[in-house]
Design a protein around this motif. Structure first.
Motif, mmCIF file in Angstrom:
data_model
loop_
_atom_site.group_PDB
_atom_site.id
_atom_site.type_symbol
_atom_site.label_atom_id
_atom_site.label_comp_id
_atom_site.label_asym_id
_atom_site.label_seq_id
_atom_site.Cartn_x
_atom_site.Cartn_y
_atom_site.Cartn_z
ATOM 1 N N LEU A 1 -12.695 10.403 25.838
ATOM 2 C CA LEU A 1 -11.669 10.882 27.271
ATOM 3 C C LEU A 1 -11.571 10.083 28.192
ATOM 4 C CD1 LEU A 1 -14.369 13.715 27.635
ATOM 5 C CD2 LEU A 1 -12.525 13.756 26.816
ATOM 6 N N LEU B 1 -18.532 19.784 25.353
ATOM 7 C CA LEU B 1 -17.718 18.859 25.746
ATOM 8 C C LEU B 1 -17.934 17.780 26.806
ATOM 9 C CD1 LEU B 1 -14.556 17.336 26.044
ATOM 10 C CD2 LEU B 1 -13.970 19.648 26.900
ATOM 11 N N GLU C 1 -7.143 14.979 28.351
ATOM 12 C CA GLU C 1 -7.224 14.925 26.917
ATOM 13 C C GLU C 1 -7.008 16.805 27.146
ATOM 14 O OE1 GLU C 1 -8.560 11.480 26.392
ATOM 15 O OE2 GLU C 1 -8.980 12.705 28.278
ATOM 16 N N PHE D 1 -7.628 19.523 24.784
ATOM 17 C CA PHE D 1 -9.243 20.565 24.280
ATOM 18 C C PHE D 1 -8.540 21.814 23.013
ATOM 19 C CE2 PHE D 1 -10.282 19.035 28.203
ATOM 20 C CZ PHE D 1 -10.749 17.902 27.894
ATOM 21 N N THR E 1 -9.537 16.461 20.730
ATOM 22 C CA THR E 1 -9.171 16.595 22.032
ATOM 23 C C THR E 1 -7.747 15.542 21.675
ATOM 24 O OG1 THR E 1 -10.042 13.995 21.779
ATOM 25 C CG2 THR E 1 -10.979 15.702 22.909
#
Length: 312
Positions: free
Chosen positions: A28, A68, A133, A135, A255
């Motif tokens: 991330l 996540l 990002e 998802f 991602t």
């Protein structure tokens, strides 16, 4: 982050291109106030949330979103941390989520966007704005995509992909035989216990991150520009894609980090220009048409050839 030109190969083929993520490399990328990704994501979620946040009604996303969040906590505690019991704070945004309530003193437009999210999407919404990002969730058993939080798609609509098999998702892609044939195996691979990443790229005349086909019209290449002027109006659009396994579920969070950089500044050496030249020169007519490069190919090759000969 500078694009990794080692991801550009020739002859060009549409293929998975998976590689293991190096130890210590995060999935991330935190957003900061003023970042393009945050600005464009906020605009999409404020006006077109139903086109970005889509899910199969029968799918329970809680385990995937929790995984996540755990990834964000572990990788970037300075940007995303716990707030009390069951709460989270996005430090760069100035907003936190406790239960199903948002509180904070960050920018009012961010708070307004978050406050109207449906309860099941609130943590996903905070994560979507806190990080660059986008998802999606991949189900390894069915090779389907039952849940997406995608604000910055590359000329595709999330609502057209939700719940569909990997093969159907990639059906519009030119020269897709290898991708489609590997679909079930890839879904099982990326939902296992290992960490994977892949990179995709293209050249475009469009500088925008958000290219949802129902929100933005395609930008055509100017037929009157010579190679040098065309290169000055061109952009390198790239995606780093990673897969975060969701333990014991057979799921993974997919991602997508989109970046768009002017082509002139993206190429930092003669080697970069040579790689792009070799890849572009070996794209099939179908791939060139799919990527909207047919009209620009020869002029881009002329400019890249000159850069390959003269750049440091």
């Amino acid at each position: 982050m500078a694009f990794d030109f080692s991801a550009v190969s020739a002859p060009f083929r549409m293929q998975p291109g998976l590689r293991r993520i190096a130890a210590g490399t995060p999935h991330l990328t935190p957003n900061r106030l003023g970042d393009r990704t945050l600005t464009e994501k906020l605009a999409v979620l404020s006006a077109h949330r139903e086109q970005a946040f889509v899910a199969d009604p029968a799918f329970d996303a809680r385990d995937a979103v929790a995984a996540l969040a755990e990834c964000a906590l572990a990788e970037h505690p300075e940007a995303f941390s716990r707030a009390g019991v069951g709460g989270f704070v996005a430090h760069q945004l100035g907003w936190s989520l406790t239960g199903d309530r948002f509180v904070g003193a960050g920018p009012a437009e961010i708070g307004a966007c978050l406050q109207v999210l449906p309860t099941p999407w609130r943590l996903a919404g905070l994560l979507s704005l806190a990080f660059a990002e986008d998802f999606a969730v991949i189900d390894g058993a069915s090779a389907t995509i039952p849940w997406l939080a995608v604000c910055l798609p590359s000329s595709w609509a999330p609502q057209d992909k939700v719940g569909r098999h990997f093969a159907a998702v990639h059906a519009p892609v030119a020269d897709n035989e290898v991708l489609v044939a590997a679909g079930d195996h890839l879904a099982r691979l990326v939902t296992g216990g290992d960490r994977w990443e892949r990179f995709v790229w293209t050249l475009t005349a469009d500088p925008r991150l958000d290219r949802h086909p129902q929100r933005v019209a395609p930008v055509a290449w100017d037929p009157g520009l010579d190679p040098d002027a065309l290169a000055g109006s061109a952009f390198l659009r790239s995606e780093r894609q990673t897969f975060i396994p969701v333990p014991t579920t057979g799921l993974a969070v997919f991602t997508i980090h989109v970046e768009v950089e002017p082509l002139r500044s993206a190429i930092r050496s003669a080697a970069d220009a040579r790689r792009l030249h070799a890849a572009l020169s070996t794209m099939s007519p179908a791939v060139l048409a799919y990527r909207g490069l047919t009209a620009a190919r020869d002029r881009l090759l002329a400019w890249l050839g000159g850069m390959a000969a003269t750049a440091p």
